[in-house]
Motif scaffolding. Structure first.
Motif, PDB file in Angstrom:
ATOM      1  N   ILE A  56       7.043  -7.464 -13.534  1.00 23.23           N
ATOM      2  CA  ILE A  56       6.529  -6.166 -13.980  1.00 23.23           C
ATOM      3  C   ILE A  56       5.744  -6.338 -15.279  1.00 23.23           C
ATOM      4  O   ILE A  56       4.655  -5.781 -15.453  1.00 23.23           O
ATOM      5  CB  ILE A  56       7.682  -5.165 -14.175  1.00 23.23           C
ATOM      6  N   GLY A  57       6.301  -7.120 -16.205  1.00 24.82           N
ATOM      7  CA  GLY A  57       5.603  -7.361 -17.464  1.00 24.82           C
ATOM      8  C   GLY A  57       4.265  -8.036 -17.262  1.00 24.82           C
ATOM      9  O   GLY A  57       3.289  -7.740 -17.963  1.00 24.82           O
ATOM     10  N   ILE A  58       4.186  -8.930 -16.277  1.00 23.82           N
ATOM     11  CA  ILE A  58       2.929  -9.635 -16.013  1.00 23.82           C
ATOM     12  C   ILE A  58       1.873  -8.681 -15.473  1.00 23.82           C
ATOM     13  O   ILE A  58       0.732  -8.659 -15.946  1.00 23.82           O
ATOM     14  CB  ILE A  58       3.178 -10.805 -15.047  1.00 23.82           C
ATOM     15  N   VAL A  59       2.224  -7.871 -14.474  1.00 27.66           N
ATOM     16  CA  VAL A  59       1.220  -6.984 -13.885  1.00 27.66           C
ATOM     17  C   VAL A  59       0.822  -5.872 -14.842  1.00 27.66           C
ATOM     18  O   VAL A  59      -0.276  -5.315 -14.743  1.00 27.66           O
ATOM     19  CB  VAL A  59       1.713  -6.386 -12.548  1.00 27.66           C
ATOM     20  N   ARG A  60       1.704  -5.551 -15.798  1.00 23.25           N
ATOM     21  CA  ARG A  60       1.363  -4.526 -16.786  1.00 23.25           C
ATOM     22  C   ARG A  60       0.614  -5.095 -17.983  1.00 23.25           C
ATOM     23  O   ARG A  60       0.240  -4.356 -18.888  1.00 23.25           O
ATOM     24  CB  ARG A  60       2.630  -3.814 -17.257  1.00 23.25           C
ATOM     25  N   GLY A  61       0.423  -6.394 -17.998  1.00 28.73           N
ATOM     26  CA  GLY A  61      -0.374  -6.996 -19.052  1.00 28.73           C
ATOM     27  C   GLY A  61       0.359  -7.254 -20.340  1.00 28.73           C
ATOM     28  O   GLY A  61      -0.266  -7.435 -21.386  1.00 28.73           O
ATOM     29  N   ARG A  62       1.698  -7.293 -20.304  1.00 26.40           N
ATOM     30  CA  ARG A  62       2.434  -7.607 -21.522  1.00 26.40           C
ATOM     31  C   ARG A  62       2.193  -9.056 -21.918  1.00 26.40           C
ATOM     32  O   ARG A  62       2.056  -9.929 -21.067  1.00 26.40           O
ATOM     33  CB  ARG A  62       3.936  -7.390 -21.318  1.00 26.40           C
ATOM     34  N   THR A  63       2.170  -9.297 -23.218  1.00 31.07           N
ATOM     35  CA  THR A  63       1.992 -10.656 -23.704  1.00 31.07           C
ATOM     36  C   THR A  63       3.294 -11.417 -23.593  1.00 31.07           C
ATOM     37  O   THR A  63       4.363 -10.842 -23.382  1.00 31.07           O
ATOM     38  CB  THR A  63       1.519 -10.655 -25.168  1.00 31.07           C
ATOM     39  N   LEU A  71       2.929  -2.236  -7.028  1.00 34.22           N
ATOM     40  CA  LEU A  71       4.036  -3.193  -7.050  1.00 34.22           C
ATOM     41  C   LEU A  71       5.300  -2.407  -6.746  1.00 34.22           C
ATOM     42  O   LEU A  71       5.611  -1.430  -7.428  1.00 34.22           O
ATOM     43  CB  LEU A  71       4.150  -3.865  -8.416  1.00 34.22           C
ATOM     44  N   SER A  72       6.033  -2.837  -5.726  1.00 29.20           N
ATOM     45  CA  SER A  72       7.206  -2.085  -5.295  1.00 29.20           C
ATOM     46  C   SER A  72       8.383  -3.023  -5.075  1.00 29.20           C
ATOM     47  O   SER A  72       8.203  -4.203  -4.743  1.00 29.20           O
ATOM     48  CB  SER A  72       6.890  -1.316  -4.006  1.00 29.20           C
ATOM     49  N   ILE A 125       5.103   0.863  -8.953  1.00 28.94           N
ATOM     50  CA  ILE A 125       4.169   0.978 -10.073  1.00 28.94           C
ATOM     51  C   ILE A 125       2.758   0.916  -9.495  1.00 28.94           C
ATOM     52  O   ILE A 125       2.302  -0.151  -9.074  1.00 28.94           O
ATOM     53  CB  ILE A 125       4.367  -0.152 -11.090  1.00 28.94           C
ATOM     54  N   PRO A 126       2.038   2.046  -9.420  1.00 25.69           N
ATOM     55  CA  PRO A 126       0.662   2.013  -8.900  1.00 25.69           C
ATOM     56  C   PRO A 126      -0.219   1.111  -9.761  1.00 25.69           C
ATOM     57  O   PRO A 126      -0.168   1.162 -10.990  1.00 25.69           O
ATOM     58  CB  PRO A 126       0.220   3.480  -8.984  1.00 25.69           C
ATOM     59  N   ARG A 159       0.844  -1.190   0.000  1.00 31.95           N
ATOM     60  CA  ARG A 159       0.000   0.000   0.000  1.00 31.95           C
ATOM     61  C   ARG A 159       0.882   1.244   0.000  1.00 31.95           C
ATOM     62  O   ARG A 159       1.873   1.314   0.723  1.00 31.95           O
ATOM     63  CB  ARG A 159      -0.946  -0.003   1.211  1.00 31.95           C
ATOM     64  N   LEU A 160       0.500   2.183  -0.837  1.00 27.13           N
ATOM     65  CA  LEU A 160       1.226   3.449  -0.895  1.00 27.13           C
ATOM     66  C   LEU A 160       0.835   4.321   0.294  1.00 27.13           C
ATOM     67  O   LEU A 160      -0.259   4.172   0.840  1.00 27.13           O
ATOM     68  CB  LEU A 160       0.904   4.158  -2.210  1.00 27.13           C
TER      69      LEU A 160
END
Length: 273
Positions: free
Chosen positions: A189-196, A174-175, A72-73, A61-62
């Protein structure tokens, strides 16, 4: 960047109310040979856990210390007030802090909100944890304002909740420590940002993934053939053709026939003087 060989497994911390299941599932699908270990931590303790190296990254939590952590919020939660099911507040679809001014509100020691001025009437004591405060709400001692995910996490049949439209909100991010941005952290990071799964950083647009072809569809060999390479070929083709025979003049025909010119006129020879 530190290589993934230094981290044979990935440790992900998460705080109460956060559900990392969907991201963990994608991780196991994409990186089945690298185990992911979940580490649960209280919201106030998660940053220190990451700072001490107890996890590679965390869903926290921020705010966090942005001088030390990257973040990355991901989303911001709705704030709700937890009340007994027979409370008068349940008659409304949503409430404001002013509606809670005369209510006893608990502010547990692990409260995720940074209240400038806590609303409502102060309780006789501050509960140690949010679950302790939930128990007091169920006993009709007071009310509690929390992020909606915590109200769902500690749900009881005799309690319900309503949104508080002007209450502070809690954001989840994600921190990870800035100096510990490993390859596995980049993968998550790629997973939480939705990268394929085929997404690649730094890929040039002039080459297609997988077949090495330029973007216009030509093969590398044909794309590398320059105009200067083609011109000599055309020149060679022109040189190989038979040139049309030059037209012969009349004199040329006479020469080939053996005549040297028009015949001399016959007559008497001149006398010498």
């Amino acid at each position: 960047m530190t290589g993934s060989e230094e981290s044979p497994s990935f440790r992900l911390a998460y705080v109460p109310g956060v559900t990392p299941a969907k991201w963990v599932k994608i991780w196991h699908e994409r990186l089945p040979d690298i185990p992911l270990t979940l580490v649960q931590a209280a919201a106030a303790e998660a940053p220190e856990l990451l700072r001490a190296g107890g996890a590679d990254a965390g869903l926290v939590r921020l705010p966090v210390d942005r001088d030390f952590f990257s973040a990355i919020p991901l989303y911001t939660e709705t704030s709700v007030v937890v009340v007994p099911k027979d409370h008068l507040i349940t008659a409304a679809d949503e409430v404001t802090l002013a509606d809670l001014a005369d209510e006893v509100l608990f502010h547990p020691l692990d409260d995720v909100f940074d209240w400038a001025a806590p609303p409502g009437e102060p309780a006789f004591e501050r509960p140690a944890t949010t679950p302790d405060a939930i128990e007091l709400v169920a006993a009709n001692v007071g009310l509690l304002v929390v992020p909606q995910s915590l109200a769902r996490l500690y749900h009881r049949r005799d309690l319900t909740y309503r949104p508080v439209v002007d209450a502070p909100q809690s954001s989840v991010a994600l921190s990870w420590p800035q100096e510990a941005t490993t390859d596995l952290v980049e993968d998550f990071i790629g997973i939480v940002r939705g990268r394929t799964v085929n997404s690649t950083r730094g890929r040039t647009s002039s080459t297609r993934a997988g077949d090495g072809r330029p973007a216009d569809g030509r093969t590398a060999a044909s794309a590398g053939t320059s105009q200067s390479d083609k011109k000599p070929r055309r020149a060679e083709q022109r040189g190989g053709r038979q040139q049309p025979a030059a037209k012969s003049s009349g004199r040329g025909r006479q020469a080939r026939a053996g005549g040297a010119g028009p015949a001399a006129k016959r007559g008497r020879p001149r006398r010498r003087s």
